[in-house]
Design a protein around this motif. Structure first.
Motif, PDB file in Angstrom:
ATOM      1  N   LEU A   1     -53.640 102.397 -50.620  1.00 27.87           N
ATOM      2  CA  LEU A   1     -54.522 102.744 -51.738  1.00 27.87           C
ATOM      3  C   LEU A   1     -53.722 103.346 -52.886  1.00 27.87           C
ATOM      4  O   LEU A   1     -53.971 103.039 -54.060  1.00 27.87           O
ATOM      5  CB  LEU A   1     -55.588 103.734 -51.273  1.00 27.87           C
ATOM      6  N   TYR A   2     -52.745 104.182 -52.555  1.00 26.73           N
ATOM      7  CA  TYR A   2     -51.907 104.782 -53.594  1.00 26.73           C
ATOM      8  C   TYR A   2     -50.934 103.765 -54.177  1.00 26.73           C
ATOM      9  O   TYR A   2     -50.749 103.671 -55.393  1.00 26.73           O
ATOM     10  CB  TYR A   2     -51.128 105.965 -53.014  1.00 26.73           C
ATOM     11  N   GLN A   3     -50.333 102.962 -53.320  1.00 26.63           N
ATOM     12  CA  GLN A   3     -49.237 102.084 -53.757  1.00 26.63           C
ATOM     13  C   GLN A   3     -49.733 100.896 -54.568  1.00 26.63           C
ATOM     14  O   GLN A   3     -49.095 100.516 -55.563  1.00 26.63           O
ATOM     15  CB  GLN A   3     -48.462 101.586 -52.534  1.00 26.63           C
ATOM     16  N   ARG A   4     -50.839 100.281 -54.141  1.00 21.68           N
ATOM     17  CA  ARG A   4     -51.276  99.051 -54.801  1.00 21.68           C
ATOM     18  C   ARG A   4     -51.658  99.333 -56.242  1.00 21.68           C
ATOM     19  O   ARG A   4     -52.527 100.132 -56.527  1.00 21.68           O
ATOM     20  CB  ARG A   4     -52.457  98.445 -54.040  1.00 21.68           C
ATOM     21  N   ARG A   5     -50.983  98.655 -57.171  1.00 18.49           N
ATOM     22  CA  ARG A   5     -51.218  98.853 -58.590  1.00 18.49           C
ATOM     23  C   ARG A   5     -52.093  97.763 -59.178  1.00 18.49           C
ATOM     24  O   ARG A   5     -52.639  97.929 -60.256  1.00 18.49           O
ATOM     25  CB  ARG A   5     -49.886  98.873 -59.342  1.00 18.49           C
ATOM     26  N   GLN A   6     -52.165  96.639 -58.485  1.00 16.28           N
ATOM     27  CA  GLN A   6     -52.894  95.510 -59.025  1.00 16.28           C
ATOM     28  C   GLN A   6     -53.825  94.967 -57.966  1.00 16.28           C
ATOM     29  O   GLN A   6     -53.376  94.574 -56.890  1.00 16.28           O
ATOM     30  CB  GLN A   6     -51.914  94.403 -59.475  1.00 16.28           C
ATOM     31  N   PHE A   7     -55.120  94.957 -58.204  1.00 17.17           N
ATOM     32  CA  PHE A   7     -56.096  94.547 -57.214  1.00 17.17           C
ATOM     33  C   PHE A   7     -56.694  93.179 -57.532  1.00 17.17           C
ATOM     34  O   PHE A   7     -57.788  92.874 -57.121  1.00 17.17           O
ATOM     35  CB  PHE A   7     -57.231  95.566 -57.119  1.00 17.17           C
TER      36      PHE A   7
ATOM     37  N   LYS B   1     -43.509 101.216 -66.739  1.00 14.00           N
ATOM     38  CA  LYS B   1     -42.467 101.206 -65.714  1.00 14.00           C
ATOM     39  C   LYS B   1     -43.104 101.417 -64.346  1.00 14.00           C
ATOM     40  O   LYS B   1     -44.050 102.182 -64.202  1.00 14.00           O
ATOM     41  CB  LYS B   1     -41.453 102.323 -65.981  1.00 14.00           C
ATOM     42  N   GLY B   2     -42.568 100.746 -63.351  1.00 15.76           N
ATOM     43  CA  GLY B   2     -43.059 100.940 -61.990  1.00 15.76           C
ATOM     44  C   GLY B   2     -43.790  99.739 -61.434  1.00 15.76           C
ATOM     45  O   GLY B   2     -43.904  99.598 -60.215  1.00 15.76           O
ATOM     46  N   LEU B   3     -44.320  98.867 -62.298  1.00 18.25           N
ATOM     47  CA  LEU B   3     -44.979  97.659 -61.802  1.00 18.25           C
ATOM     48  C   LEU B   3     -43.929  96.664 -61.335  1.00 18.25           C
ATOM     49  O   LEU B   3     -42.837  96.562 -61.918  1.00 18.25           O
ATOM     50  CB  LEU B   3     -45.831  97.014 -62.900  1.00 18.25           C
ATOM     51  N   SER B   4     -44.249  95.936 -60.281  1.00 18.76           N
ATOM     52  CA  SER B   4     -43.376  94.834 -59.905  1.00 18.76           C
ATOM     53  C   SER B   4     -43.566  93.699 -60.907  1.00 18.76           C
ATOM     54  O   SER B   4     -44.579  93.632 -61.620  1.00 18.76           O
ATOM     55  CB  SER B   4     -43.684  94.354 -58.492  1.00 18.76           C
ATOM     56  N   VAL B   5     -42.608  92.785 -60.951  1.00 25.51           N
ATOM     57  CA  VAL B   5     -42.708  91.661 -61.885  1.00 25.51           C
ATOM     58  C   VAL B   5     -43.937  90.811 -61.560  1.00 25.51           C
ATOM     59  O   VAL B   5     -44.644  90.345 -62.464  1.00 25.51           O
ATOM     60  CB  VAL B   5     -41.421  90.815 -61.819  1.00 25.51           C
ATOM     61  N   LEU B   6     -44.220  90.627 -60.271  1.00 17.93           N
ATOM     62  CA  LEU B   6     -45.388  89.824 -59.892  1.00 17.93           C
ATOM     63  C   LEU B   6     -46.679  90.526 -60.298  1.00 17.93           C
ATOM     64  O   LEU B   6     -47.623  89.878 -60.780  1.00 17.93           O
ATOM     65  CB  LEU B   6     -45.373  89.566 -58.382  1.00 17.93           C
TER      66      LEU B   6
ATOM     67  N   ALA C   1     -47.021  92.527 -62.791  1.00 17.85           N
ATOM     68  CA  ALA C   1     -47.105  92.388 -64.242  1.00 17.85           C
ATOM     69  C   ALA C   1     -47.639  91.011 -64.620  1.00 17.85           C
ATOM     70  O   ALA C   1     -48.459  90.884 -65.547  1.00 17.85           O
ATOM     71  CB  ALA C   1     -45.727  92.609 -64.865  1.00 17.85           C
ATOM     72  N   SER C   2     -47.202  89.970 -63.920  1.00 15.95           N
ATOM     73  CA  SER C   2     -47.696  88.620 -64.192  1.00 15.95           C
ATOM     74  C   SER C   2     -49.189  88.527 -63.949  1.00 15.95           C
ATOM     75  O   SER C   2     -49.938  87.949 -64.748  1.00 15.95           O
ATOM     76  CB  SER C   2     -46.953  87.601 -63.315  1.00 15.95           C
TER      77      SER C   2
ATOM     78  N   VAL D   1     -50.393  85.699 -66.264  1.00 15.92           N
ATOM     79  CA  VAL D   1     -49.284  84.757 -66.376  1.00 15.92           C
ATOM     80  C   VAL D   1     -49.134  84.054 -65.030  1.00 15.92           C
ATOM     81  O   VAL D   1     -48.929  84.725 -64.011  1.00 15.92           O
ATOM     82  CB  VAL D   1     -47.970  85.477 -66.745  1.00 15.92           C
ATOM     83  N   PRO D   2     -49.253  82.724 -64.957  1.00 17.09           N
ATOM     84  CA  PRO D   2     -49.112  82.029 -63.671  1.00 17.09           C
ATOM     85  C   PRO D   2     -47.770  82.343 -63.021  1.00 17.09           C
ATOM     86  O   PRO D   2     -46.728  82.271 -63.675  1.00 17.09           O
ATOM     87  CB  PRO D   2     -49.207  80.543 -64.061  1.00 17.09           C
TER      88      PRO D   2
END
Length: 577
Positions: free
Chosen positions: A85-91, A279-284, A286-287, A292-293
């Motif tokens: 729950l804490y780690q996941r930045r993108q749902f 800062k802190g998001l993974s590239v995926l 961020a996509s 972004v596909p």
């Protein structure tokens, strides 16, 4: 020996990720849930059957080593759920993933009263609450049956989603899916019916004073003071758990605030597309956040390498790869430090890169003629065959004459592959990749590939005889055969999508084919294929060769005359029979 064991342990530790620990713990808990549900289903027979079943259920799960493993798994799984729950930045991976997380986080709060009332009551006060007592409390003394029903359904759905994400890339999943679906529907249905039937029986028997005397004693249910104490413990632990969830949410907010204050970074995709993210998001991540596909067969779990990117420019300032990322990159034979996994890389400064695997995208007015086959992991045998001397052949002939001969060569090779149950897959110049095992087990696939190699040799002999008047020297060839886990699926763009296989096993087969030139033989077969096919250990000469991208040499079998392989396979089949 000690060095080898140390290396294997190091490789194993690198292969383990937090997700895999959570998966193992989840499988243990799901096994308990299945056992408990099957026990509930005995209520369709009688409450006595449920009591007999729970005796064996408790005999296993309360056995001290098993109990230690179970409670460790439960606490670890709960802790990793809060961490997720804490780690996941993108749902926005898929709707089902945040659903699975929400369901999983709700289970401890719902099950707390039941666990404390039964397990802690037994430990502290010696209570003996079994099915008659629990069913009485659910159906007669209170209306908690609906809470328990909701808990059972949530636990089952959460577990089934986890099992699906675990197995969906396995080679057997397509065949097993109908049976797994049937079990996923029948088990909870029979369980809930069993609880209902057992509760109805207890409701009827509860009117009997003698039944109450034997089943509602102080030893079984405890006193009012003991029940009040257990309720206070339940309330305290539930509040503590909800506090942990709140703390995780507060930590997420604090992290977001810190990242915004820490500045934004720019990610450039190498095609003119640039996005700005904290800062802190993974590239995926961020996509996904910016639509972004981005290819990712496993959904960002570091179970595949399809999200790989190549860094443009300096990569020295990037964070070091985690153990899991390093393991995956090593597994696919990538030692270039500029290649990283987008799902694992969290850059701290501006970054330019391009994707190595382009995601499938269609415009709004474009319709695919056939549905795309998404990536699937399975065991296949790859056979690479290449025509020798095609360059010299082209120097002495007109271009169309050369094309004619190459086509006849590829036709002879394809015929041998198809005759032995394989599938011609890719044609690269005067070479071809064939796949075996798309509809066969590994042993059959290995034998088919070996027989196909013998068939190729025979068909090329016939072709040489047919073209003898036009060839200064016979057509020669080299074959490499290796088997292993690969990803199969549709690769390409719009109308140029092809079905193929990607993975280390395919690359090794191609490199073995190249080695036939230096070893002056017609075919090289990996030890994996020889052993799986059931050929005798002394059937073919063994040799160790260095494979580019691998640290250790690889054992292979050298085949001077590919025609011998068919007889060797037949002999192995007779011995096995």
């Amino acid at each position: 020996m000690a060095a080898t064991a140390s290396t294997r342990f190091s490789d194993l530790s690198r292969a383990i990720s937090v997700r895999q620990v959570r998966l193992v713990c989840g499988v243990i808990l799901f096994a308990y849930v299945v056992s408990h549900f099957l026990n509930h289903a005995l209520g369709n027979i009688s409450v006595d059957a449920m009591e007999i079943g729970v005796y064996y259920h408790m005999l296993f799960w309360q056995f001290l080593p098993v109990a230690i493993v179970f409670y460790t798994a439960a606490l670890t799984h709960m802790g990793l759920g809060i961490y997720a729950l804490y780690q996941r930045r993108q749902f926005r991976w898929r709707t089902v993933e945040p659903l699975q997380l929400v369901l999983g986080l709700s289970i401890p709060a719902l099950v707390m009263a039941h666990v404390i009332g039964v397990r802690l009551g037994q430990t502290l006060y010696g209570h003996q609450k079994l099915y008659p007592q629990e069913l009485y409390l659910f159906f007669v003394a209170s209306n908690r049956i609906w809470t328990m029903t909701i808990l059972l359904l949530i636990a089952w759905v959460h577990g089934c989603i986890g099992i699906y994400f675990w197995l969906r890339l396995k080679p057997f999943f397509t065949r097993a899916a109908p049976y797994l679906l049937a079990a996923a529907v029948l088990i909870p249905t029979l369980s809930l019916l069993g609880v209902y039937q057992g509760g109805r029986s207890v409701e009827v028997e509860a009117d009997d004073g003698e039944w109450r005397t034997h089943n509602l004693t102080r030893r079984q249910l405890g006193t009012t003071a003991e029940a009040a104490m257990l309720d206070r413990i339940t309330g305290g632990l539930t509040a503590g758990y909800l506090g942990l969830l709140a703390l995780a949410l507060l930590a997420r907010g604090a992290r977001a605030l810190r990242e915004r204050r820490g500045g934004m970074i720019a990610l450039s995709y190498g095609n003119g597309k640039t996005v700005r993210v904290p800062k802190g998001l993974s590239v995926l991540e961020a996509s996904l956040r910016h639509n972004v596909p981005h290819a990712s067969v496993c959904g960002g779990r570091a179970r595949c390498s399809t999200c790989r990117i190549r860094i443009i420019g300096d990569h020295g300032a990037l964070p070091e790869p985690s153990q899991r990322e390093a393991f995956v990159l090593t597994r696919v034979g990538t030692s270039d430090p500029s290649i990283r996994l987008a799902c694992q890389l969290r850059p701290t400064s501006d970054l330019s890169f391009f994707q190595l695997f382009t995601a499938h995208t269609l415009s709004a007015n474009t319709k695919a003629s056939t549905p795309a086959r998404i990536g699937q992991e399975r065991y296949l045998v790859s056979l690479f065959v290449d025509m020798r001397g095609s360059t010299q052949l082209a120097e002495k002939r007109l271009p169309f004459d050369t094309v004619f001969i190459v086509n006849r060569f590829l036709g002879a090779v394809s015929q041998a592959v198809i005759e032995n149950g394989g599938q011609p897959n890719q044609f690269v110049g005067d070479g071809m990749l064939a796949l075996f095992g798309l509809s066969a087990d590994p042993q059959t696939a290995c034998r088919q590939a070996l027989k196909a190699a013998a068939g190729i040799a025979r068909h090329i002999d016939e072709l040489n005889e047919l073209l003898s008047h036009d060839l200064r020297q016979p057509i020669r060839f080299g074959i490499g055969i290796h088997g292993g886990e690969v990803i199969i699926g549709d690769i390409g763009y719009r109308d140029h999508i092809v079905f193929t296989a990607l993975g280390d096993a395919v690359n090794v087969a191609a490199r073995l084919q190249d080695m036939t030139k230096t070893l002056a033989c017609e075919a090289i077969v990996s030890e994996e294929v020889r052993r799986t096919a059931g050929l005798a250990d002394d059937a073919l000469p063994q040799q160790e060769v260095a494979i580019r991208g691998r640290d250790e040499p690889m054992a292979v079998r050298v085949v001077a005359d590919a025609r011998e392989l068919s007889a060797l396979v037949d002999r192995g089949e007779r011995v096995a029979a």
